[in-house]
Design an enzyme around this catalytic site. Structure first.
Site, PDB file in Angstrom:
ATOM      1  N   ASP A   1      35.524  35.072  37.561  1.00  0.00           N
ATOM      2  CA  ASP A   1      35.684  34.053  38.601  1.00  0.00           C
ATOM      3  C   ASP A   1      36.430  32.808  38.116  1.00  0.00           C
ATOM      4  OD1 ASP A   1      33.721  33.043  36.998  1.00  0.00           O
ATOM      5  OD2 ASP A   1      32.151  32.991  38.533  1.00  0.00           O
TER       6      ASP A   1
ATOM      7  N   ARG B   1      30.096  27.876  42.211  1.00  0.00           N
ATOM      8  CA  ARG B   1      31.161  28.712  42.781  1.00  0.00           C
ATOM      9  C   ARG B   1      31.473  28.328  44.217  1.00  0.00           C
ATOM     10  NH1 ARG B   1      30.759  34.309  41.190  1.00  0.00           N
ATOM     11  NH2 ARG B   1      31.563  34.652  43.283  1.00  0.00           N
TER      12      ARG B   1
ATOM     13  N   TYR C   1      24.579  32.441  33.953  1.00  0.00           N
ATOM     14  CA  TYR C   1      24.634  33.307  32.767  1.00  0.00           C
ATOM     15  C   TYR C   1      23.405  33.011  31.933  1.00  0.00           C
ATOM     16  CZ  TYR C   1      29.690  34.298  33.216  1.00  0.00           C
ATOM     17  OH  TYR C   1      30.923  34.728  33.620  1.00  0.00           O
TER      18      TYR C   1
ATOM     19  N   PRO D   1      32.585  36.912  28.375  1.00  0.00           N
ATOM     20  CA  PRO D   1      33.246  36.323  29.535  1.00  0.00           C
ATOM     21  C   PRO D   1      33.013  34.827  29.751  1.00  0.00           C
ATOM     22  CG  PRO D   1      31.361  37.643  30.243  1.00  0.00           C
ATOM     23  CD  PRO D   1      31.404  37.706  28.756  1.00  0.00           C
TER      24      PRO D   1
HETATM   25  P1  FAD Z   1      39.883  45.480  34.733  1.00  0.00           P
HETATM   26  O1  FAD Z   1      39.570  44.322  35.586  1.00  0.00           O
HETATM   27  O2  FAD Z   1      38.756  46.162  34.047  1.00  0.00           O
HETATM   28  O3  FAD Z   1      40.659  46.518  35.631  1.00  0.00           O
HETATM   29  C1  FAD Z   1      40.903  47.829  35.191  1.00  0.00           C
HETATM   30  C2  FAD Z   1      41.202  48.700  36.395  1.00  0.00           C
HETATM   31  O4  FAD Z   1      41.592  49.975  35.923  1.00  0.00           O
HETATM   32  C3  FAD Z   1      39.997  48.900  37.302  1.00  0.00           C
HETATM   33  O5  FAD Z   1      40.382  48.700  38.640  1.00  0.00           O
HETATM   34  C4  FAD Z   1      39.568  50.341  37.026  1.00  0.00           C
HETATM   35  O6  FAD Z   1      39.018  50.972  38.164  1.00  0.00           O
HETATM   36  C5  FAD Z   1      40.895  50.987  36.636  1.00  0.00           C
HETATM   37  N1  FAD Z   1      40.733  52.124  35.720  1.00  0.00           N
HETATM   38  C6  FAD Z   1      39.970  52.193  34.619  1.00  0.00           C
HETATM   39  N2  FAD Z   1      40.123  53.381  34.014  1.00  0.00           N
HETATM   40  C7  FAD Z   1      41.021  54.078  34.750  1.00  0.00           C
HETATM   41  C8  FAD Z   1      41.581  55.380  34.649  1.00  0.00           C
HETATM   42  N3  FAD Z   1      41.259  56.197  33.638  1.00  0.00           N
HETATM   43  N4  FAD Z   1      42.460  55.765  35.590  1.00  0.00           N
HETATM   44  C9  FAD Z   1      42.802  54.954  36.621  1.00  0.00           C
HETATM   45  N5  FAD Z   1      42.276  53.706  36.773  1.00  0.00           N
HETATM   46  C10 FAD Z   1      41.409  53.285  35.848  1.00  0.00           C
HETATM   47  N6  FAD Z   1      37.562  36.601  33.023  1.00  0.00           N
HETATM   48  C11 FAD Z   1      38.068  35.401  33.366  1.00  0.00           C
HETATM   49  O7  FAD Z   1      39.264  35.162  33.193  1.00  0.00           O
HETATM   50  N7  FAD Z   1      37.314  34.431  33.889  1.00  0.00           N
HETATM   51  C12 FAD Z   1      35.996  34.614  34.092  1.00  0.00           C
HETATM   52  O8  FAD Z   1      35.338  33.726  34.585  1.00  0.00           O
HETATM   53  C13 FAD Z   1      35.431  35.852  33.751  1.00  0.00           C
HETATM   54  N8  FAD Z   1      34.140  36.093  33.988  1.00  0.00           N
HETATM   55  C14 FAD Z   1      33.647  37.318  33.783  1.00  0.00           C
HETATM   56  C15 FAD Z   1      32.337  37.547  34.084  1.00  0.00           C
HETATM   57  C16 FAD Z   1      31.783  38.783  33.903  1.00  0.00           C
HETATM   58  C17 FAD Z   1      30.339  38.987  34.222  1.00  0.00           C
HETATM   59  C18 FAD Z   1      32.583  39.845  33.416  1.00  0.00           C
HETATM   60  C19 FAD Z   1      31.985  41.207  33.244  1.00  0.00           C
HETATM   61  C20 FAD Z   1      33.899  39.630  33.093  1.00  0.00           C
HETATM   62  C21 FAD Z   1      34.442  38.359  33.263  1.00  0.00           C
HETATM   63  N9  FAD Z   1      35.762  38.073  32.938  1.00  0.00           N
HETATM   64  C22 FAD Z   1      36.267  36.861  33.206  1.00  0.00           C
HETATM   65  C23 FAD Z   1      36.594  39.096  32.314  1.00  0.00           C
HETATM   66  C24 FAD Z   1      37.456  39.818  33.333  1.00  0.00           C
HETATM   67  O9  FAD Z   1      36.678  40.439  34.329  1.00  0.00           O
HETATM   68  C25 FAD Z   1      38.304  40.876  32.667  1.00  0.00           C
HETATM   69  O10 FAD Z   1      38.830  40.376  31.469  1.00  0.00           O
HETATM   70  C26 FAD Z   1      39.440  41.283  33.581  1.00  0.00           C
HETATM   71  O11 FAD Z   1      38.918  41.890  34.738  1.00  0.00           O
HETATM   72  C27 FAD Z   1      40.378  42.239  32.884  1.00  0.00           C
HETATM   73  O12 FAD Z   1      41.365  42.628  33.763  1.00  0.00           O
HETATM   74  P2  FAD Z   1      42.087  44.031  33.572  1.00  0.00           P
HETATM   75  O13 FAD Z   1      42.969  44.185  34.757  1.00  0.00           O
HETATM   76  O14 FAD Z   1      42.671  44.098  32.225  1.00  0.00           O
HETATM   77  O15 FAD Z   1      40.930  45.118  33.588  1.00  0.00           O
END
Ligand code: FAD
Length: 658
Positions: A50, A279, A287, A362
């Site tokens: 978020d 939020r 947290y 996070p």
């Molecule tokens: P993801 O968001 O994990 O997206 C990966 C995508 O790939 C998903 O849609 C998934 O379905 C898809 N996928 C996975 N495997 C496959 C496959 N084999 N084939 C096809 N599709 C696949 N970050 C912040 O910047 N600010 C915050 O405040 C923050 N708070 C957080 C709070 C919590 C509780 C958590 C858990 C995380 C938080 N984060 C925060 C971290 C953030 O959520 C992640 O770093 C971010 O989502 C990463 O983005 P991404 O696109 O790399 O991966």
């Protein structure tokens, strides 16, 4: 199972989280033939990330969508630190600004990841036109095999990566939730098994399979990345996990705690630590450190972790204040650890981005931001290489630039999360405890990194050296024979840093503008000419001569041209007639639309010049990359300065005939 169809695509993106969607947005804007697949049925609807950092807001603004996040998000202006007093009761120890003032025109803001993904998806769709193919997110699709034909990775026209895609059933593509009536993020957490292996093993599915040949494949598939694992052992992430477990609740709280609408970092004497994130829509994210489920052996009893258990722990930390809720939106739990990959690409044909190549805790609001930062960095490079406007060697800079950021992120998170999870020291002699003043200081010192505005990419073909010591390259000889240091010509514009925003006035109509708004993310390089006092005839002649040179050399027949030119001058505004005094390049003409009035800006008081470190008499040239980072700073008067610009562009741009 149906037999495999075969097709070709320029870029195949695996994963439509923040990283995959930011990449899709660039490629949609640049009109590159792209497919995006995600194994889930739909985007997330609540929870997850978020925190939105200043630089990410600037990036969204450069795509024309910053206002959407800014308007809907909660702006987090204050942070409070609460620590135990001598009697063990929590007390507010310090309150201050959450984001250091004047770093950016934005401040850290909070909006949930699902909404952010919606905004990106809408913008990707809206970018489709006669020239730009529509990019749709293909849900319930996952890759099952990937091979690279190494014999043709250097052939730009080849499609060396072959991927088999499987279309999943709805049941396969829907994540299991722990509680039937409430969304959780456990299925994405590092406390849960990923389901990719199980899905791959299920060969009895009814899903269709197809083969795709791609020029480039980008793994944006999150922390359990299948793409990363497929690339082999050497792509494994390295790092460590701690035994610190944290739970997360998104609730509308009912509490007498006075700072519930501020960001709070709370350390209790006995029960662990807690962070409060106010939020949007009255929600608050809590947290909570879950000391009782940490076994100390790295093994976690996951069955204990429920929303009630997290609330109970939060209540103990917050005591004597009360905490309750009627509405809960989402919950999850995770184990703190930091991991980063050694390699971010294979043959510059398969790339890893976001959580697929770096993971951490996070709480500092970094993951979504840094993940989108990765693909914001990669997207224009890949797009312009596919369009044959940029030399493919530029793709080397992706790993160079983003691995450095990922390593900084891991180092920061390692320090910050250990200080946060540590027991507060009772006094200076309590060496086993964490010093709360050290914790606050670590947070303050990391502001430049946390906000994203302090990032500085290292020298490469994209980013020139700014501070060479000695040698001819260090200086330019001005027409008067005066020697000017290149670094001094715009002292606060350092190559590798983002071009900051300052207010300037439109020459045409006196409207004040944030200059950054005239550097949109449209895939163009920008030459920002700080013209100095162009009411002086010699200075005006220099600027116009430069305009002619830029037009002759870099304004191609492409529509729009890959290079755009802006002029900021320090002359009194009413001494300049834009159309009459200035070269055509500063007011391009279009048969249907007439002159472009948005290229010339006055900074008659010189305050923007001062912020950029540019001498208001002499001026300077700042060349900015399509992602808004400074590539080169050079002197305005000297022809040597222009030659530097020529050499820089020659190294990046492809001659139009090739
Ligand atoms: P993801 O968001 O994990 O997206 C990966 C995508 O790939 C998903 O849609 C998934 O379905 C898809 N996928 C996975 N495997 C496959 C496959 N084999 N084939 C096809 N599709 C696949 N970050 C912040 O910047 N600010 C915050 O405040 C923050 N708070 C957080 C709070 C919590 C509780 C958590 C858990 C995380 C938080 N984060 C925060 C971290 C953030 O959520 C992640 O770093 C971010 O989502 C990463 O983005 P991404 O696109 O790399 O991966």
């Amino acid at each position: 199972m149906e037999s495999a169809a075969e097709s070709k695509v320029d870029v195949l993106i695996v994963g439509a989280g923040p990283a995959g969607l930011m990449l899709s947005l660039w490629l949609a804007k640049l009109g590159v033939k792209t497919r995006v697949v995600d194994k889930r049925t739909g985007k997330i609807v609540s929870g997850q990330a978020d925190g939105f950092q200043c630089r990410t807001l600037e990036i969204f603004d450069s795509f024309g969508i910053g206002h959407k996040v800014w308007h809907e998000a909660n702006h987090m202006l204050e942070v409070s630190f609460w620590n135990p007093d001598q009697d063990g009761k929590i007390r507010r120890h310090h309150r201050g600004p959450n984001t250091q003032p004047n770093l950016s025109r934005f401040t850290e803001s909070v909006l949930h990841q699902g909404r952010v993904e919606s905004i990106l998806i809408d913008t990707i769709r809206a970018s489709a036109s006669d020239k730009h193919p529509l990019i749709e997110i293909e849900r319930s699709v996952m890759p099952t095999a990937l091979t690279i034909d190494e014999s043709c990775v250097d052939d730009e026209d080849a499609y060396p990566v072959e991927v088999t895609l499987r279309h999943l059933t709805e049941e396969e593509a829907t994540p299991t939730q722990r509680l039937s009536n409430l969304q959780d993020g456990l299925y994405r957490s590092n406390l849960a098994e990923d389901d990719t292996e199980r899905l791959l093993a299920n060969t009895n599915g009814v899903g269709r399979e197809e083969k795709v040949r791609a020029k480039y494949v980008v793994g944006c598939d999150g922390a359990h990345s299948w793409v990363r694992k497929t690339l082999g052992e050497e792509y494994q992430m390295k790092g460590e996990s701690t035994d610190a477990i944290w739970g997360v609740l998104d609730i509308i709280p009912i509490t007498d705690f006075p700072d519930i609408r501020s960001r709070c970092m709370i350390h209790s004497a006995e029960y662990g630590a807690m962070m409060i994130i106010p939020r949007e829509n009255k929600l608050v994210r809590v947290y909570t450190q879950l000391k009782k489920v940490s076994t100390g052996t790295g093994r976690v009893d996951r069955s204990q972790i429920t929303p009630d258990f997290i609330l109970e722990t939060a209540r103990k930390i917050l005591s004597p204040y009360t905490l309750d809720y009627h509405y809960i939106d989402w919950w999850t739990a995770y184990q703190i650890g930091q991991r980063v990959g050694d390699r971010f690409s294979k043959h510059n044909r398969v790339f890893l981005t976001g959580d697929a190549v770096h993971t951490h805790s996070p709480k500092a609001g970094q993951g979504m931001n840094v993940s989108m930062g990765d693909t914001y960095n990669l997207g224009w490079k890949l797009g312009l290489v596919c369009k044959k406007l940029l030399r493919p060697q530029v793709l080397d800079t992706y790993e160079l630039e983003r691995k450095q950021i990922a390593q900084q992120l891991i180092a920061f998170d390692h320090k910050f999360s250990r200080l946060f999870s540590g027991r507060p020291a009772k006094d200076a002699s309590d060496e086993a405890g964490s010093s709360m003043s050290e914790f606050q200081q670590a947070f303050r010192e990391a502001q430049l990194f946390i906000t994203g505005v302090g990032i500085r990419y290292q020298p490469s073909i994209l980013t020139s050296e700014s501070d060479l010591k000695g040698g001819l390259q260090d200086t330019e000889t001005a027409s008067q024979g005066q020697v000017i240091s290149v670094a001094e010509s715009a002292a606060h514009c350092q190559p590798g840093r983002r071009f900051a925003s300052q207010i300037v006035l439109s020459q045409a109509d006196a409207r004040p503008w944030e200059l950054q708004l005239h550097l949109p993310s449209d895939g163009r390089f920008r030459v920002v000419v700080f013209g100095g006092d162009i009411s002086q005839a010699t200075q005006l002649a220099t600027v116009n001569k430069l305009g002619g040179w830029l037009q002759a050399n870099w304004m191609t027949d492409e529509d729009p041209s890959i290079v755009d030119v802006l002029l900021v001058h320090s002359a009194p505004r009413d001494k300049i007639e834009m159309l009459q005094d200035l070269h055509d390049v500063f007011h391009p003409f279009d048969k249907k639309l007439g002159w472009d009035y948005d290229k010339v800006f006055a900074d008659s008081q010189g305050s923007a010049h001062e912020h950029y470190g540019v001498d208001p008499e002499r001026g300077a040239i700042v060349a900015v990359r399509p992602d808004g980072y400074i590539g080169l700073v050079t002197a305005l008067q000297a022809e040597d300065g222009w030659r530097r610009l020529q050499v820089w562009f020659d190294g990046l741009l492809r001659p139009s005939s090739s």
